[in-house]
Enzyme design. Structure first.
Site, PDB file in Angstrom:
ATOM      1  N   HIS A  13     107.222 -55.753  65.521  1.00  0.00           N
ATOM      2  CA  HIS A  13     105.980 -55.415  64.826  1.00  0.00           C
ATOM      3  C   HIS A  13     104.719 -55.549  65.674  1.00  0.00           C
ATOM      4  O   HIS A  13     103.681 -55.019  65.279  1.00  0.00           O
ATOM      5  CB  HIS A  13     105.833 -56.240  63.541  1.00  0.00           C
ATOM      6  CG  HIS A  13     105.736 -57.711  63.766  1.00  0.00           C
ATOM      7  ND1 HIS A  13     106.837 -58.512  63.949  1.00  0.00           N
ATOM      8  CD2 HIS A  13     104.674 -58.540  63.837  1.00  0.00           C
ATOM      9  CE1 HIS A  13     106.457 -59.757  64.119  1.00  0.00           C
ATOM     10  NE2 HIS A  13     105.147 -59.810  64.060  1.00  0.00           N
ATOM     11  N   HIS A  52     106.867 -68.792  64.675  1.00  0.00           N
ATOM     12  CA  HIS A  52     106.891 -67.329  64.532  1.00  0.00           C
ATOM     13  C   HIS A  52     106.802 -66.721  65.919  1.00  0.00           C
ATOM     14  O   HIS A  52     105.804 -66.902  66.624  1.00  0.00           O
ATOM     15  CB  HIS A  52     105.744 -66.841  63.656  1.00  0.00           C
ATOM     16  CG  HIS A  52     105.678 -65.343  63.581  1.00  0.00           C
ATOM     17  ND1 HIS A  52     106.738 -64.588  63.140  1.00  0.00           N
ATOM     18  CD2 HIS A  52     104.700 -64.464  63.926  1.00  0.00           C
ATOM     19  CE1 HIS A  52     106.415 -63.301  63.195  1.00  0.00           C
ATOM     20  NE2 HIS A  52     105.188 -63.212  63.679  1.00  0.00           N
ATOM     21  N   ASP A 100     105.529 -61.353  58.829  1.00  0.00           N
ATOM     22  CA  ASP A 100     104.310 -60.774  59.387  1.00  0.00           C
ATOM     23  C   ASP A 100     104.397 -59.258  59.459  1.00  0.00           C
ATOM     24  O   ASP A 100     103.749 -58.626  60.280  1.00  0.00           O
ATOM     25  CB  ASP A 100     104.058 -61.347  60.788  1.00  0.00           C
ATOM     26  CG  ASP A 100     102.622 -61.126  61.255  1.00  0.00           C
ATOM     27  OD1 ASP A 100     101.758 -60.835  60.410  1.00  0.00           O
ATOM     28  OD2 ASP A 100     102.372 -61.227  62.473  1.00  0.00           O
TER      29      ASP A 100
END
Length: 886
Positions: free
Chosen positions: A351, A13, A125
């Site tokens: 994000h 990620h 996420d």
């Protein structure tokens, strides 16, 4: 009996910037990708690597190693490197609907260039998910989404608790307000539940006994998902060996080095739909304790949210529409340059970036990016405007001014423009003599008229003699001095999407200055405003008879949370202005309207208690458990509030300037709503959502902060804002609080990461509007469309001399449609094939009619094809409708 299948998906990620800045993490990314390439080429049993659903990860790698492009294409074509669909992993609530669409469009476009797209909606996420995700995914041709937040309550380090599941299983159906439905797969044990798989047998047995049980606990099928990776996780180089050990230990389980398309197909084949629950609308961890919703990222470093919203609106409401208009006049539509601007903006919408939960270095770089986006976007706007004004047919007298607007509905707006007259170019006179020559000219002011000769009231402010220059297309720069004036005026009916041309006529008489009155009241035909001695204000709507009193008080409270979450200081000390006596005066009063200024000097604690708070941070005390009080030392917080009501305004415009020199606090403006109610409404991504005021029984957080786009309304008050996404509504709906500033000192989350610049020691300017309305009717009214237009920017430009043929009319409205109440305009642009695109979203609870003059085909958010040739469209409740020219 079917065999259990463990799908192991290798990934990392990739937070592009977060607890390390971009280039530090890019270095690690290049190392990761080089190792992944080697494994995919050479390691038997290592078959796939998932690129986290975002193309920017590959783009960042190729920026360092461009020679690897063909190799990456080969790995994608071979099905080994799994890419797309997004350009980057955005924050869903802090980016506009159109930004979410562009993110998907550009991600898919780039992935297709590499040969294959991993066709799954991937939100590992995202800090909560808006309710229209299933509709957007369905329109894009996706029927499955994978997400990590929003349904099950998560805690520190993303633990999953047993209580308050919205879904019994990690698989569920998820339905949008319009009825679109997709299969949702929750990463119930997070996106690291198969991380660092042991090779040694004893360790592997302990590992898999726990991991298999954890997944079986939530799975509705025998297809089990294990994510082999985590944040910035190096690739597991001995994974193939580890899986061979697992197969030996568990002969009744098939261990598969898999990818998402294979996994989702397997799940769908073995699914028993009747077993699954359906979740509806937005997923924001509503059924949780409320301490880890990450909602307060909406107010961290509020200046970044303001810059982002400004850039989105410039791109959506000016750059794209004006480029369509210019294309009609023979100017090529700048597809590539608009994509460049959008992608540069998207670098700030990731994000951990737009949420402002990263290091100071990260957010300093974001400010530079925002400046670059503005430079690019304004270049596109000014170039298109100049090309157009060169071709507009103009009157022989007067100075032509053209105003461009694309808010979607006709609206009255106050316009400001700096006008130049009496230019003397360096080619005409030595530059040292020009200012003195211009100073000899008699004083002048201006009369302003429409193209039909109707006079428009205008306020003129001389700005002196100024240097400027032109950059001609075929010549060297052309320098000059000119007299400059600021003209302020109101245009009553700006075209919904188009332009209007006015004329300024120089006149010799100069109007005497009007001495403003001292009365702290304002009134036009729509509203009456009275300011009280404590600085609060009363609004009376003369059309509806609705009144709201005591609006606009301020409250300051200690904040010992972090960039993710607010936590009130332990002593609960709050300071408000209800008993204050601010200095107040009339700032301006003229033929256009009036502005009252209110100056508060508020005595507040300078910070949290230094020693106690420092110790809590050092010990990594989780924010709900912190107890530090506020400091006993006080400082003065200076707050200037400007209230403006102009002649045609249906709303009160408010500008608040805060000079922040305090730490560890939150500053809000308060609005008593006039009535009690159980729900309120807020603008969100392609919808107006209705939210309960009272939280679920599991909620223990004393606050219930929420995120919005454009506006929020409760009771009789509606607040529309520029880049102020955080608000809170009281349980009975009688108070609405809007966050203007939140100042904190650390990232939070998993370690001790100071972020002192998040204290926001700077001047914060907050702009918002106050309407009076029956909030319960906002969804089925014209209000969402009117607010959308109110917040849209305008671009006013003075014509420059040109020899080009004048073929365009003085005024044009390209909005050749009639939309019933509830339909909100979203975009006017060109598709890749240069066909026109217009998009709306429906906020009404009943179907409505959209009538157009021209023929359109109905398309999707991807804008690739269209169906039919119609002029009348029935739009379903909450539908996002895209029309494409035929």
């Amino acid at each position: 009996m079917t065999r259990k299948k463990a799908h192991i998906i290798s990934h990392s990620h990739w937070d592009r910037e977060w607890f390390l800045p971009l280039e530090s993490l890019r270095f690690k990314l290049v190392t990761l990708m080089d190792e992944v390439e080697g494994l995919l080429d050479m390691e038997a049993g290592f078959n796939h690597f998932h690129m986290d659903g975002q193309m920017i990860m590959l783009e960042d790698y190729l920026a360092v190693k461009p020679a690897k492009r063909e190799k990456m294409k080969q790995l994608v074509a071979d099905g080994k490197l799994r890419i797309g669909p997004w350009y980057m992993l955005q924050d869903a609530f802090l980016t506009s609907g159109e930004a979410n669409i562009r993110n998907l469009q550009y991600g898919l476009e780039m992935a297709k260039e590499f040969g294959h797209v991993e066709k799954i909606g991937y939100f590992p996420d995202t800090f909560g998910l808006y309710g229209q995700v299933p509709q957007l995914m369905s329109q894009a041709g996706f029927d499955t989404v994978v997400f990590g937040r929003g349904v099950n309550p998560t805690g520190f380090n993303n633990q999953v608790f047993d209580s308050a599941f919205a879904s019994k299983y990690s698989e569920m159906f998820w339905e949008s307000p319009d009825g679109s439905k997709v299969l949702g797969i929750l990463l119930a044990n997070w996106y690291s539940n198969g991380n660092e798989i042991p090779v040694e047998k004893e360790e592997a047995k302990v590992f898999w006994d726990k991991k298999l049980a954890d997944v079986e606990r939530f799975a509705s099928t025998d297809e089990w998902l294990f994510m082999n990776g985590c944040d910035h996780q190096p690739v597991q180089t001995d994974l193939a060996e580890a899986l061979e050990v697992a197969k030996e230990l568990y002969p009744d389980v098939d261990f598969i080095h898999s990818h998402f398309e294979r996994y989702q197909d397997a799940v769908k084949q073995s699914l028993e739909p009747e077993k699954l629950q359906t979740v509806y609308g937005e997923l924001t961890s509503q059924q949780s304790d409320g301490w880890s919703t990450l909602a307060n990222t909406a107010s961290s470093r509020i200046y970044l949210k303001q810059a982002n919203e400004k850039m989105e609106r410039l791109l959506e409401r000016l750059a794209e529409p004006i480029s369509v208009i210019a294309s009609d006049a023979g100017v090529p539509y700048p597809h590539e340059y608009l994509a460049f601007a959008w992608k540069l903006l998207m670098e700030n919408q990731i994000h951990d970036s737009i949420t402002a939960c990263s290091l100071d270095e990260v957010h300093r770089e974001m400010e530079v990016r925002f400046e670059k986006v503005e430079q690019v976007t304004m270049s596109l706007i000014s170039n298109a405007a100049r090309k157009l004004t060169e071709q507009i047919t103009i009157a022989e007298t007067g100075i032509p001014i053209t105003i461009f607007h694309a808010g979607g509905v006709e609206i009255a707006k106050t316009i400001e423009i700096e006008l130049e007259t009496d230019e003397i170019h360096f080619s005409e006179m030595h530059f040292e003599q020009i200012p003195d020559e211009l100073a000899k000219l008699p004083a002048q002011t201006f009369r302003l008229e429409t193209s039909e000769g109707v006079e428009i009231p205008v306020v003129v402010e001389p700005l002196g003699i100024n240097f400027n220059y032109d950059l001609p297309e075929r010549k060297f720069r052309d320098s000059y001095f000119a007299r400059k004036y600021k003209l302020t005026f109101i245009v009553e009916n700006l075209p919904a999407v188009g332009y209007e041309t006015l004329y300024a006529h120089a006149i010799s008489e100069v109007e005497p200055e009007v001495e403003p009155s001292s009365a702290l009241t304002m009134e036009n035909r729509f509203l009456k405003v009275e300011v009280a001695a404590n600085g609060t204000y009363t609004l009376f709507d003369k059309m509806s008879g609705i009144e709201a009193r005591g609006l606009g008080a301020y409250e300051d409270v200690g904040d010992i949370g972090n960039e993710y979450m607010f936590k009130e200081a332990g002593d609960k000390l709050r300071v408000d202005t209800l008993q204050s006596k601010p200095e107040m005066s009339v700032l301006r009063e003229d033929k256009l309207g009036k502005t009252i200024i209110i100056r508060h000097e508020i005595e507040i604690p300078e910070s949290a208690s230094a020693a106690a708070f420092a110790e809590e941070k050092r010990r990594l005390v989780w924010h709900p458990e912190r107890q530090s009080p506020r400091s006993e030392k006080r400082i003065i917080l200076k707050v200037a509030t400007e209230l403006t009501l102009n002649k045609h305004d249906k709303q009160l415009a408010v500008r608040v300037k805060i000079v922040n020199n305090a730490d560890d606090h939150r500053f809000r403006v308060l609005f008593p709503t006039g009535v009690t109610c159980e729900t309120h409404q807020a603008g969100s991504v392609f919808e107006v959502t209705t939210r309960p005021n009272k939280q679920a029984k599991e909620w223990t957080n004393p606050t219930s902060d929420n995120r919005k786009q454009a506006f929020v309304t409760s009771g009789n008050v509606l607040i529309a804002t520029h880049g102020l996404p955080e608000y809170e509504v009281s349980e009975n709906g009688d108070k609405l609080e809007l966050t203007l500033l939140r100042a904190v000192s650390e990232i939070g989350d998993w370690g001790d990461f100071p972020a002192y610049e998040a204290e926001c020691h700077r001047e914060i300017t907050a702009d918002f509007y106050v309407f009076l309305t029956d909030g319960s009717k906002a969804i089925n009214s014209e209000l969402p469309a009117e607010v959308n237009a109110l917040l849209a920017p305008v671009y006013a430009t003075q014509h420059k001399p040109s020899n080009k043929a004048k073929t365009l009319p003085e005024n044009q409205n390209f909005a050749k449609w009639k939309a019933a109440n509830g339909l909100v305009f979203s975009t006017f642009k060109l598709a890749k094939d240069n066909k026109r695109i217009v998009r709306f979203y429906q906020t009404a609870t009943e179907p409505t009619i959209l009538q157009t003059i021209h023929t359109w085909g109905k398309s999707t958010i991807l804008e690739e094809t269209s169906i039919g040739q119609e002029k009348t469209f029935t739009v379903r409740p909450n539908e996002i409708i895209t029309l494409k020219g035929v």
